[in-house]
Design a protein around this motif. Structure first.
Motif, PDB file in Angstrom:
ATOM      1  N   HIS A   7       0.853  -1.180   0.000  1.00 51.21           N
ATOM      2  CA  HIS A   7       0.000   0.000   0.000  1.00 51.21           C
ATOM      3  C   HIS A   7       0.895   1.237   0.000  1.00 51.21           C
ATOM      4  CE1 HIS A   7      -3.552  -2.467   1.047  1.00 51.21           C
ATOM      5  NE2 HIS A   7      -2.612  -3.239   1.555  1.00 51.21           N
ATOM      6  N   LEU A   8       0.647   2.112  -0.962  1.00 54.39           N
ATOM      7  CA  LEU A   8       1.460   3.314  -1.146  1.00 54.39           C
ATOM      8  C   LEU A   8       0.602   4.561  -0.972  1.00 54.39           C
ATOM      9  CD1 LEU A   8       3.185   2.211  -4.488  1.00 54.39           C
ATOM     10  CD2 LEU A   8       4.064   1.881  -2.162  1.00 54.39           C
ATOM     11  N   HIS A   9       1.154   5.568  -0.325  1.00 53.41           N
ATOM     12  CA  HIS A   9       0.467   6.846  -0.160  1.00 53.41           C
ATOM     13  C   HIS A   9       1.335   7.935  -0.808  1.00 53.41           C
ATOM     14  CE1 HIS A   9      -2.703   5.290   2.412  1.00 53.41           C
ATOM     15  NE2 HIS A   9      -1.767   4.475   2.870  1.00 53.41           N
ATOM     16  N   PRO A  10       1.034   8.252  -2.074  1.00 52.38           N
ATOM     17  CA  PRO A  10       1.842   9.227  -2.802  1.00 52.38           C
ATOM     18  C   PRO A  10       1.717  10.641  -2.237  1.00 52.38           C
ATOM     19  CG  PRO A  10       0.462   7.955  -4.302  1.00 52.38           C
ATOM     20  CD  PRO A  10       0.006   7.664  -2.912  1.00 52.38           C
ATOM     21  N   LYS A  11       2.786  11.391  -2.361  1.00 50.71           N
ATOM     22  CA  LYS A  11       2.716  12.816  -2.090  1.00 50.71           C
ATOM     23  C   LYS A  11       1.823  13.434  -3.160  1.00 50.71           C
ATOM     24  CE  LYS A  11       7.291  13.219  -0.017  1.00 50.71           C
ATOM     25  NZ  LYS A  11       8.660  13.754  -0.175  1.00 50.71           N
ATOM     26  N   PRO A  12       1.183  14.568  -2.859  1.00 50.67           N
ATOM     27  CA  PRO A  12       0.319  15.201  -3.862  1.00 50.67           C
ATOM     28  C   PRO A  12       1.052  15.417  -5.186  1.00 50.67           C
ATOM     29  CG  PRO A  12       0.042  16.275  -1.738  1.00 50.67           C
ATOM     30  CD  PRO A  12       1.203  15.305  -1.598  1.00 50.67           C
ATOM     31  N   GLY A  13       0.390  15.045  -6.273  1.00 51.22           N
ATOM     32  CA  GLY A  13       0.938  15.249  -7.609  1.00 51.22           C
ATOM     33  C   GLY A  13       1.974  14.238  -8.050  1.00 51.22           C
ATOM     34  N   GLN A  14       2.209  13.156  -7.291  1.00 50.81           N
ATOM     35  CA  GLN A  14       3.285  12.223  -7.612  1.00 50.81           C
ATOM     36  C   GLN A  14       2.823  10.885  -8.207  1.00 50.81           C
ATOM     37  OE1 GLN A  14       6.453  13.014  -7.693  1.00 50.81           O
ATOM     38  NE2 GLN A  14       5.829  15.066  -7.054  1.00 50.81           N
ATOM     39  N   LYS A  15       1.516  10.679  -8.383  1.00 47.47           N
ATOM     40  CA  LYS A  15       1.043   9.398  -8.907  1.00 47.47           C
ATOM     41  C   LYS A  15       1.617   9.088 -10.292  1.00 47.47           C
ATOM     42  CE  LYS A  15      -3.289   9.174  -6.512  1.00 47.47           C
ATOM     43  NZ  LYS A  15      -4.742   9.219  -6.684  1.00 47.47           N
ATOM     44  N   ALA A  16       1.646  10.062 -11.160  1.00 45.60           N
ATOM     45  CA  ALA A  16       2.160   9.821 -12.513  1.00 45.60           C
ATOM     46  C   ALA A  16       3.638   9.452 -12.465  1.00 45.60           C
ATOM     47  CB  ALA A  16       1.943  11.046 -13.394  1.00 45.60           C
ATOM     48  N   THR A  17       4.401  10.085 -11.602  1.00 49.77           N
ATOM     49  CA  THR A  17       5.822   9.771 -11.474  1.00 49.77           C
ATOM     50  C   THR A  17       6.009   8.360 -10.930  1.00 49.77           C
ATOM     51  OG1 THR A  17       6.276  12.105 -11.081  1.00 49.77           O
ATOM     52  CG2 THR A  17       8.019  10.552 -10.496  1.00 49.77           C
ATOM     53  N   ILE A  18       5.179   7.972  -9.971  1.00 52.16           N
ATOM     54  CA  ILE A  18       5.243   6.613  -9.426  1.00 52.16           C
ATOM     55  C   ILE A  18       4.935   5.611 -10.528  1.00 52.16           C
ATOM     56  CG2 ILE A  18       4.100   4.991  -7.850  1.00 52.16           C
ATOM     57  CD1 ILE A  18       3.869   7.422  -5.898  1.00 52.16           C
ATOM     58  N   ARG A  19       3.922   5.888 -11.297  1.00 52.06           N
ATOM     59  CA  ARG A  19       3.581   4.988 -12.406  1.00 52.06           C
ATOM     60  C   ARG A  19       4.755   4.869 -13.380  1.00 52.06           C
ATOM     61  NH1 ARG A  19      -1.654   5.342 -16.403  1.00 52.06           N
ATOM     62  NH2 ARG A  19      -1.191   3.415 -17.494  1.00 52.06           N
ATOM     63  N   GLN A  20       5.411   5.967 -13.667  1.00 54.92           N
ATOM     64  CA  GLN A  20       6.586   5.943 -14.556  1.00 54.92           C
ATOM     65  C   GLN A  20       7.701   5.093 -13.969  1.00 54.92           C
ATOM     66  OE1 GLN A  20       7.420  10.098 -15.053  1.00 54.92           O
ATOM     67  NE2 GLN A  20       5.842  10.371 -16.621  1.00 54.92           N
ATOM     68  N   LEU A  21       7.916   5.167 -12.655  1.00 51.13           N
ATOM     69  CA  LEU A  21       8.939   4.335 -12.005  1.00 51.13           C
ATOM     70  C   LEU A  21       8.617   2.853 -12.169  1.00 51.13           C
ATOM     71  CD1 LEU A  21       9.824   6.077  -8.612  1.00 51.13           C
ATOM     72  CD2 LEU A  21      11.302   5.743 -10.594  1.00 51.13           C
ATOM     73  N   PHE A  22       7.340   2.505 -12.025  1.00 54.15           N
ATOM     74  CA  PHE A  22       6.935   1.109 -12.189  1.00 54.15           C
ATOM     75  C   PHE A  22       7.115   0.655 -13.638  1.00 54.15           C
ATOM     76  CE2 PHE A  22       5.435   1.558  -7.995  1.00 54.15           C
ATOM     77  CZ  PHE A  22       5.176   0.301  -7.489  1.00 54.15           C
ATOM     78  N   GLU A  23       6.760   1.512 -14.585  1.00 51.52           N
ATOM     79  CA  GLU A  23       6.939   1.183 -16.000  1.00 51.52           C
ATOM     80  C   GLU A  23       8.430   1.015 -16.327  1.00 51.52           C
ATOM     81  OE1 GLU A  23       4.899   4.435 -17.857  1.00 51.52           O
ATOM     82  OE2 GLU A  23       2.942   3.469 -17.672  1.00 51.52           O
ATOM     83  N   GLN A  24       9.261   1.883 -15.756  1.00 51.83           N
ATOM     84  CA  GLN A  24      10.708   1.799 -15.968  1.00 51.83           C
ATOM     85  C   GLN A  24      11.253   0.494 -15.376  1.00 51.83           C
ATOM     86  OE1 GLN A  24      13.067   4.623 -13.749  1.00 51.83           O
ATOM     87  NE2 GLN A  24      14.586   4.737 -15.382  1.00 51.83           N
ATOM     88  N   TRP A  25      10.802   0.125 -14.183  1.00 53.81           N
ATOM     89  CA  TRP A  25      11.233  -1.125 -13.558  1.00 53.81           C
ATOM     90  C   TRP A  25      10.870  -2.303 -14.457  1.00 53.81           C
ATOM     91  CZ3 TRP A  25       9.910  -5.924 -11.879  1.00 53.81           C
ATOM     92  CH2 TRP A  25      10.739  -6.526 -10.937  1.00 53.81           C
ATOM     93  N   ASP A  26       9.658  -2.267 -14.998  1.00 52.65           N
ATOM     94  CA  ASP A  26       9.201  -3.355 -15.862  1.00 52.65           C
ATOM     95  C   ASP A  26      10.064  -3.472 -17.121  1.00 52.65           C
ATOM     96  OD1 ASP A  26       7.337  -5.472 -16.489  1.00 52.65           O
ATOM     97  OD2 ASP A  26       6.498  -4.118 -18.002  1.00 52.65           O
ATOM     98  N   ARG A  27      10.444  -2.360 -17.694  1.00 55.37           N
ATOM     99  CA  ARG A  27      11.276  -2.367 -18.904  1.00 55.37           C
ATOM    100  C   ARG A  27      12.722  -2.752 -18.614  1.00 55.37           C
ATOM    101  NH1 ARG A  27       9.266   2.651 -19.527  1.00 55.37           N
ATOM    102  NH2 ARG A  27      11.297   3.529 -19.090  1.00 55.37           N
ATOM    103  N   GLU A  28      13.296  -2.149 -17.583  1.00 57.12           N
ATOM    104  CA  GLU A  28      14.736  -2.236 -17.367  1.00 57.12           C
ATOM    105  C   GLU A  28      15.179  -3.337 -16.399  1.00 57.12           C
ATOM    106  OE1 GLU A  28      16.009   1.663 -16.200  1.00 57.12           O
ATOM    107  OE2 GLU A  28      15.219   2.577 -18.041  1.00 57.12           O
ATOM    108  N   ARG A  29      14.427  -3.545 -15.364  1.00 62.07           N
ATOM    109  CA  ARG A  29      14.889  -4.466 -14.326  1.00 62.07           C
ATOM    110  C   ARG A  29      14.196  -5.825 -14.372  1.00 62.07           C
ATOM    111  NH1 ARG A  29      17.904  -5.625 -10.291  1.00 62.07           N
ATOM    112  NH2 ARG A  29      17.070  -6.311  -8.305  1.00 62.07           N
ATOM    113  N   ALA A  30      12.902  -5.839 -14.605  1.00 62.48           N
ATOM    114  CA  ALA A  30      12.147  -7.095 -14.577  1.00 62.48           C
ATOM    115  C   ALA A  30      12.753  -8.197 -15.445  1.00 62.48           C
ATOM    116  CB  ALA A  30      10.685  -6.856 -14.959  1.00 62.48           C
ATOM    117  N   PRO A  31      13.223  -7.883 -16.656  1.00 57.20           N
ATOM    118  CA  PRO A  31      13.796  -8.964 -17.473  1.00 57.20           C
ATOM    119  C   PRO A  31      15.037  -9.614 -16.853  1.00 57.20           C
ATOM    120  CG  PRO A  31      13.285  -7.069 -18.842  1.00 57.20           C
ATOM    121  CD  PRO A  31      13.124  -6.632 -17.411  1.00 57.20           C
TER     122      PRO A  31
END
Length: 101
Positions: A7-31
């Motif tokens: 469970h994550l509680h983002p700072k105001p205005g940070q949801k899009a950045t968090i989503r980008q971090l997850f997308e980056q992890w999926d592209r770069e680290r997950a493999p």
């Protein structure tokens, strides 16, 4: 299988950045992460101030190996900077799963 619900509680205005971090992890680290099966990030209907993540691994060993990897710690610290508090983790054995494709 083994995994975590978190469970994550983002700072105001940070949801899009968090989503980008997850997308980056999926592209770069997950493999490169042995035993990683899937990851999900939810926006619950009941709360616009929270995100819920799910990470699924082949087994506890591969989950723990990733969790203790210094590269994963770097990613975590980047994520933590975008949150109002530490995530709440619920780790455990997946005892039943169904998938439809």
């Amino acid at each position: 299988m083994y995994g975590s619900i978190f469970h994550l509680h983002p700072k105001p205005g940070q949801k899009a950045t968090i989503r980008q971090l997850f997308e980056q992890w999926d592209r770069e680290r997950a493999p490169r992460v042995q035993g990683f099966h899937a990851g999900y990030l939810f926006q619950p209907d009941r709360s616009s101030d929270e995100l819920i993540g799910v990470a699924i691994f082949a087994d506890r060993e591969s989950y723990r190996k990733n969790a203790t990897d210094p590269k994963q710690d770097e990613r975590y610290r980047s994520l933590r900077a975008l949150l109002t508090e530490d995530p709440r983790w619920e780790d455990g054995e997946i005892i039943e799963a169904a998938e439809r494709t």
